[in-house]
Write a protein that holds these residues in place. Structure first.
Motif, PDB file in Angstrom:
ATOM      1  N   GLY A 195      -1.551   6.987  -2.630  1.00  0.00           N
ATOM      2  CA  GLY A 195      -2.347   6.463  -3.726  1.00  0.00           C
ATOM      3  C   GLY A 195      -1.792   6.744  -5.100  1.00  0.00           C
ATOM      4  O   GLY A 195      -2.472   6.543  -6.101  1.00  0.00           O
ATOM      5  N   ALA A 206       7.850   1.550  -3.152  1.00  0.00           N
ATOM      6  CA  ALA A 206       6.716   0.967  -3.877  1.00  0.00           C
ATOM      7  C   ALA A 206       7.238   0.046  -4.978  1.00  0.00           C
ATOM      8  O   ALA A 206       7.452   0.470  -6.117  1.00  0.00           O
ATOM      9  CB  ALA A 206       5.832   2.069  -4.463  1.00  0.00           C
ATOM     10  N   ASP A 242       7.442  -2.494  -7.998  1.00  0.00           N
ATOM     11  CA  ASP A 242       6.559  -2.429  -9.164  1.00  0.00           C
ATOM     12  C   ASP A 242       6.768  -3.580 -10.145  1.00  0.00           C
ATOM     13  O   ASP A 242       6.395  -3.470 -11.312  1.00  0.00           O
ATOM     14  CB  ASP A 242       6.727  -1.084  -9.882  1.00  0.00           C
ATOM     15  CG  ASP A 242       8.167  -0.797 -10.296  1.00  0.00           C
ATOM     16  OD1 ASP A 242       9.006  -1.726 -10.223  1.00  0.00           O
ATOM     17  OD2 ASP A 242       8.450   0.349 -10.678  1.00  0.00           O
ATOM     18  N   PHE A 294       0.786   5.141  -6.427  1.00  0.00           N
ATOM     19  CA  PHE A 294       1.341   3.914  -6.985  1.00  0.00           C
ATOM     20  C   PHE A 294       0.505   2.723  -6.516  1.00  0.00           C
ATOM     21  O   PHE A 294      -0.164   2.787  -5.478  1.00  0.00           O
ATOM     22  CB  PHE A 294       2.795   3.717  -6.533  1.00  0.00           C
ATOM     23  CG  PHE A 294       3.731   4.800  -6.968  1.00  0.00           C
ATOM     24  CD1 PHE A 294       4.422   4.703  -8.166  1.00  0.00           C
ATOM     25  CD2 PHE A 294       3.911   5.937  -6.193  1.00  0.00           C
ATOM     26  CE1 PHE A 294       5.275   5.706  -8.585  1.00  0.00           C
ATOM     27  CE2 PHE A 294       4.765   6.952  -6.588  1.00  0.00           C
ATOM     28  CZ  PHE A 294       5.450   6.838  -7.794  1.00  0.00           C
ATOM     29  N   GLU A 295       0.573   1.648  -7.278  1.00  0.00           N
ATOM     30  CA  GLU A 295      -0.061   0.386  -6.911  1.00  0.00           C
ATOM     31  C   GLU A 295       1.039  -0.673  -6.821  1.00  0.00           C
ATOM     32  O   GLU A 295       1.313  -1.385  -7.790  1.00  0.00           O
ATOM     33  CB  GLU A 295      -1.123  -0.009  -7.941  1.00  0.00           C
ATOM     34  CG  GLU A 295      -2.281   0.990  -8.022  1.00  0.00           C
ATOM     35  CD  GLU A 295      -3.314   0.593  -9.053  1.00  0.00           C
ATOM     36  OE1 GLU A 295      -3.122  -0.441  -9.731  1.00  0.00           O
ATOM     37  OE2 GLU A 295      -4.314   1.315  -9.179  1.00  0.00           O
ATOM     38  N   GLN A 337       3.542  -3.781  -6.429  1.00  0.00           N
ATOM     39  CA  GLN A 337       3.473  -5.211  -6.709  1.00  0.00           C
ATOM     40  C   GLN A 337       4.840  -5.811  -6.412  1.00  0.00           C
ATOM     41  O   GLN A 337       5.867  -5.193  -6.679  1.00  0.00           O
ATOM     42  CB  GLN A 337       3.125  -5.468  -8.172  1.00  0.00           C
ATOM     43  CG  GLN A 337       1.805  -4.864  -8.632  1.00  0.00           C
ATOM     44  CD  GLN A 337       1.580  -5.137 -10.109  1.00  0.00           C
ATOM     45  OE1 GLN A 337       1.238  -6.245 -10.507  1.00  0.00           O
ATOM     46  NE2 GLN A 337       1.801  -4.122 -10.926  1.00  0.00           N
ATOM     47  N   THR A 352       0.844  -1.189   0.000  1.00  0.00           N
ATOM     48  CA  THR A 352       0.000   0.000   0.000  1.00  0.00           C
ATOM     49  C   THR A 352       0.879   1.238   0.000  1.00  0.00           C
ATOM     50  O   THR A 352       1.777   1.367   0.849  1.00  0.00           O
ATOM     51  CB  THR A 352      -0.919   0.029   1.230  1.00  0.00           C
ATOM     52  OG1 THR A 352      -1.759  -1.117   1.212  1.00  0.00           O
ATOM     53  CG2 THR A 352      -1.779   1.290   1.236  1.00  0.00           C
ATOM     54  N   GLU A 353       0.667   2.114  -0.950  1.00  0.00           N
ATOM     55  CA  GLU A 353       1.388   3.394  -1.004  1.00  0.00           C
ATOM     56  C   GLU A 353       0.387   4.453  -0.561  1.00  0.00           C
ATOM     57  O   GLU A 353      -0.615   4.691  -1.230  1.00  0.00           O
ATOM     58  CB  GLU A 353       1.898   3.649  -2.426  1.00  0.00           C
ATOM     59  CG  GLU A 353       2.912   4.774  -2.542  1.00  0.00           C
ATOM     60  CD  GLU A 353       2.247   6.137  -2.666  1.00  0.00           C
ATOM     61  OE1 GLU A 353       2.756   7.103  -2.056  1.00  0.00           O
ATOM     62  OE2 GLU A 353       1.228   6.231  -3.374  1.00  0.00           O
TER      63      GLU A 353
END
Length: 471
Positions: free
Chosen positions: A34, A80, A82, A36-37, A39, A30-31
């Protein structure tokens, strides 16, 4: 490959400390802004520096990459991950020990997973003060403070995080451990490698512990809240207070009328302590570790002279702990209030203090021309030249519509900051959010130097790839 990698990681830390999916992974993926998403192939939670080193070695064997994460409170996507195939989040939260407090050397040796608040409490229990003041102190961790060279509310007197660092323990990209936990204040036996790692956001090495220099706790304090004639008056007042108190201004915060209005609208605990209203305000704290009762009187005299000369149009001086806390709440309530007020486009900029009045005067009409009725919510550390030049959406505009102006407004602000030889990443770091912007704005020779450092320390791009600088 992922299954084999996960098995190898589990052999280092135990299967229960390798998280792959589900609710347990959500916290690490969780960033909070909001933007970034995140992974990742897995989250791995080592307990000590030896396990960190072995994890890095395992990652190299499987051509995986490591994204270090401490408290996950960053604002620029530095932790985060990615890439759900190649990247592993390495959480340092289990490395949370205070290894030593050396009273005679006035230092503490603390692991990267210790929260800032726990480190501060340990220092206080030993009769010292750890002067890194961040709103997220209960959640952020020492590793992240080091990785971003965190600033905060009292940089004007105590400096950034790197100014507290007297030694580091770092796991390098090849799995070797550099132990420099010496606590030395003088060491000219080579390049200053501490400074290379601090602020590198996990791209050059994984900092697992640090020796931090402690200060003596303040014994005299006072906090003033002032309504200003203009921004330039605030700059003059800050300089006058520094001179008159013998360089003992420890916090110096400029607050726009818009920012103060939001704080009071969205926090029931915020109350402006006088009826006078102005376009700009200054919150100043003075403090000293020496015994006595002269500091508040000196501050009071300075405020009176500044009022006589027209720089201050109204003010109040808080001398009790309760009064000082009430005044500081006017500043610390701004960020959550801005979030509650709707979409906000944020800028973390720094300029020489002398240039701040001209920058604000120049930018304000440009912003209103670009987005009529925009609400610049400007506040920050005027004592060290760092402003949070944030922009709140017009009241009549929907969040999504305002967001469509983001690239235009970023370029408008960033170009002006660069033209005035400032920084667009003052205290939050570059992360993944600003990588392209620093390439656009920094001299090519500087980008070449950043890439050369990255290539030297991490030639296979295994440490936090995509953050700070791309190679």
């Amino acid at each position: 490959m992922s299954e084999t990698l996960i098995t190898a990681l589990a052999e280092v830390v135990g299967a229960e400390q390798v998280i792959v999916e589900g609710e347990a992974a959500a916290h690490y993926l969780t960033e909070w802004r909001g933007a970034f998403e995140p992974q990742a192939a897995a989250i791995v939670r080592p307990a000590n520096v030896d396990e960190v080193a072995r994890i890095v070695t395992v990652a190299a064997r499987f051509d995986a990459a490591i994204v270090p994460q401490s408290g996950n409170t960053g604002t620029v996507g530095g932790s985060a991950a990615d890439d759900p195939r190649r990247q592993v989040i390495l959480s340092l939260e289990r490395l949370d020990h205070i290894r030593e407090i050396d009273a005679d050397n006035a230092t503490m040796t603390v692991e990267a997973g210790c929260t800032l608040a726990d480190a501060q409490r340990a220092a206080e229990a030993a009769g010292f003060y750890l002067p890194i003041q961040l709103a997220s102190s209960e959640r952020c961790r020492i590793g992240g403070n080091l990785a971003t060279n965190a600033g905060g509310l009292n940089v004007v007197h105590y400096g950034n995080t790197r100014d507290r660092v007297l030694g580091l323990e770092v796991v390098l990209a090849d799995g070797r451990v550099w132990d420099n936990l010496t606590g030395l204040r003088k060491d000219n036996s080579g390049y200053d490698l501490n400074d290379v790692f601090v602020g590198s956001e996990g791209t050059l090495g994984i900092m697992t512990a640090a020796v931090l220099e402690l200060a003596d706790p303040p014994r005299q304090r006072a906090v003033a809240f002032c309504a200003l004639a203009d921004v330039a008056a605030g700059v003059r007042l800050a300089a006058r207070l520094r001179r008159d108190t013998g360089q003992h201004v420890v916090g110096c915060e400029l607050i726009s009328a818009q920012a103060l209005e939001l704080a009071c609208d969205y926090s029931v605990d915020c109350r402006v302590p006088f009826a006078t209203r102005a376009d700009w305000y200054l919150l100043v704290e003075v403090a000293i570790s020496a015994a006595g009762d002269w500091l508040a009187a000196t501050c009071r005299d300075t405020l009176r002279h500044a009022t006589t000369e027209g720089d201050i149009v109204d003010h109040v001086l808080g001398e009790t702990p309760e009064a000082m806390a009430d005044l500081w709440r006017l500043r610390t309530s701004i960020p959550p209030a801005q979030t509650a007020a709707g979409a906000s486009i944020k800028h973390d900029i720094s300029l020489p203090v002398s240039k701040l009045p001209a920058f604000i005067a120049d930018m304000t009409p440009r912003l209103h021309a670009a987005v009529p009725d925009i609400r610049p919510c400007v506040f920050g550390h005027v004592g060290d030249g760092n402003l949070h030049f944030n922009l709140t959406r017009p009241r009549a505009m929907e969040d999504a519509e305002f967001r469509r102006h983001e690239a235009e407004l970023h370029r408008l602000v960033h170009d002006r900051v660069a033209a005035m030889r400032g920084s667009i990443a003052a205290e939050h770091g570059v992360g993944r959010l600003k990588v392209d912007e620093i390439v656009r704005l920094k001299p090519a020779v500087e980008i070449d130097m950043l890439r050369a450092l990255k290539a030297a320390f991490d030639p296979h791009n295994r440490l936090n790839p995509g953050a700070v600088v791309r190679i």
